[in-house]
Write a protein that holds these residues in place. Structure first.
Motif, PDB file in Angstrom:
ATOM      1  N   ARG A   1       0.811  -0.764  -0.301  1.00 14.49           N
ATOM      2  CA  ARG A   1      -0.196  -0.431  -0.245  1.00 14.49           C
ATOM      3  C   ARG A   1       0.368   1.336  -0.083  1.00 14.49           C
ATOM      4  NH1 ARG A   1      -3.540  -3.675   2.553  1.00 14.49           N
ATOM      5  NH2 ARG A   1      -2.505  -2.987   4.779  1.00 14.49           N
ATOM      6  N   GLU A   2       2.721   1.333   0.491  1.00 22.23           N
ATOM      7  CA  GLU A   2       2.914   2.478   0.924  1.00 22.23           C
ATOM      8  C   GLU A   2       3.663   2.530  -0.698  1.00 22.23           C
ATOM      9  OE1 GLU A   2       5.805   1.793   3.422  1.00 22.23           O
ATOM     10  OE2 GLU A   2       3.534   1.507   5.355  1.00 22.23           O
TER      11      GLU A   2
ATOM     12  N   GLU B   1       1.047   3.989  -3.252  1.00 25.64           N
ATOM     13  CA  GLU B   1       0.390   5.474  -2.776  1.00 25.64           C
ATOM     14  C   GLU B   1       1.662   6.382  -3.841  1.00 25.64           C
ATOM     15  OE1 GLU B   1      -1.076   8.953  -1.888  1.00 25.64           O
ATOM     16  OE2 GLU B   1      -2.238   6.645  -1.777  1.00 25.64           O
ATOM     17  N   ARG B   2       2.817   5.735  -3.832  1.00 29.99           N
ATOM     18  CA  ARG B   2       3.923   6.203  -4.270  1.00 29.99           C
ATOM     19  C   ARG B   2       3.590   6.575  -5.196  1.00 29.99           C
ATOM     20  NH1 ARG B   2       7.093   3.843   0.139  1.00 29.99           N
ATOM     21  NH2 ARG B   2       7.611   2.494  -0.925  1.00 29.99           N
TER      22      ARG B   2
ATOM     23  N   ARG C   1       1.304   5.524  -7.165  1.00 36.36           N
ATOM     24  CA  ARG C   1       0.206   6.752  -7.835  1.00 36.36           C
ATOM     25  C   ARG C   1       0.376   8.172  -7.941  1.00 36.36           C
ATOM     26  NH1 ARG C   1      -4.447   3.469  -4.898  1.00 36.36           N
ATOM     27  NH2 ARG C   1      -5.286   2.301  -6.198  1.00 36.36           N
ATOM     28  N   ARG C   2       1.504   8.670  -6.719  1.00 36.46           N
ATOM     29  CA  ARG C   2       1.579  10.634  -6.731  1.00 36.46           C
ATOM     30  C   ARG C   2       2.557  10.424  -8.271  1.00 36.46           C
ATOM     31  NH1 ARG C   2       4.529  10.435  -1.572  1.00 36.46           N
ATOM     32  NH2 ARG C   2       3.301   9.000  -0.932  1.00 36.46           N
TER      33      ARG C   2
ATOM     34  N   ASP D   1      -5.474   5.575 -12.561  1.00 38.30           N
ATOM     35  CA  ASP D   1      -5.964   4.445 -11.699  1.00 38.30           C
ATOM     36  C   ASP D   1      -7.220   4.931 -12.664  1.00 38.30           C
ATOM     37  OD1 ASP D   1      -4.291   3.622 -10.417  1.00 38.30           O
ATOM     38  OD2 ASP D   1      -4.972   4.647  -8.600  1.00 38.30           O
TER      39      ASP D   1
END
Length: 59
Positions: free
Chosen positions: A45-46, A49-50, A52-53, A59
């Motif tokens: 998940r971490e 998230e990175r 996706r940034r 998505d």
């Protein structure tokens, strides 16, 4: 100016495979395969998230 890496060079992280029910021996192991999977999911998940940034709107 820094350009985001193309998606081919920065693939989306994939979740870890969950353990099979037969992977747990119900012996109270520390850590249990389910504990290890939960830790791998937190890491996933971490990383997601990175990613996706770095790839807004992917998505």
């Amino acid at each position: 100016m820094h350009q985001p890496a193309p998606a081919d060079d920065d693939p989306r992280p994939q979740p870890p495979e969950p353990p099979l029910p037969s992977d747990c021996c119900d012996g109270g192991c520390d850590p249990c395969v389910y504990d290890l999977h939960a830790e791998a999911m937190r890491d996933y998940r971490e990383r997601l998230e990175r990613w996706r940034r770095r790839h807004p709107g992917a998505d």
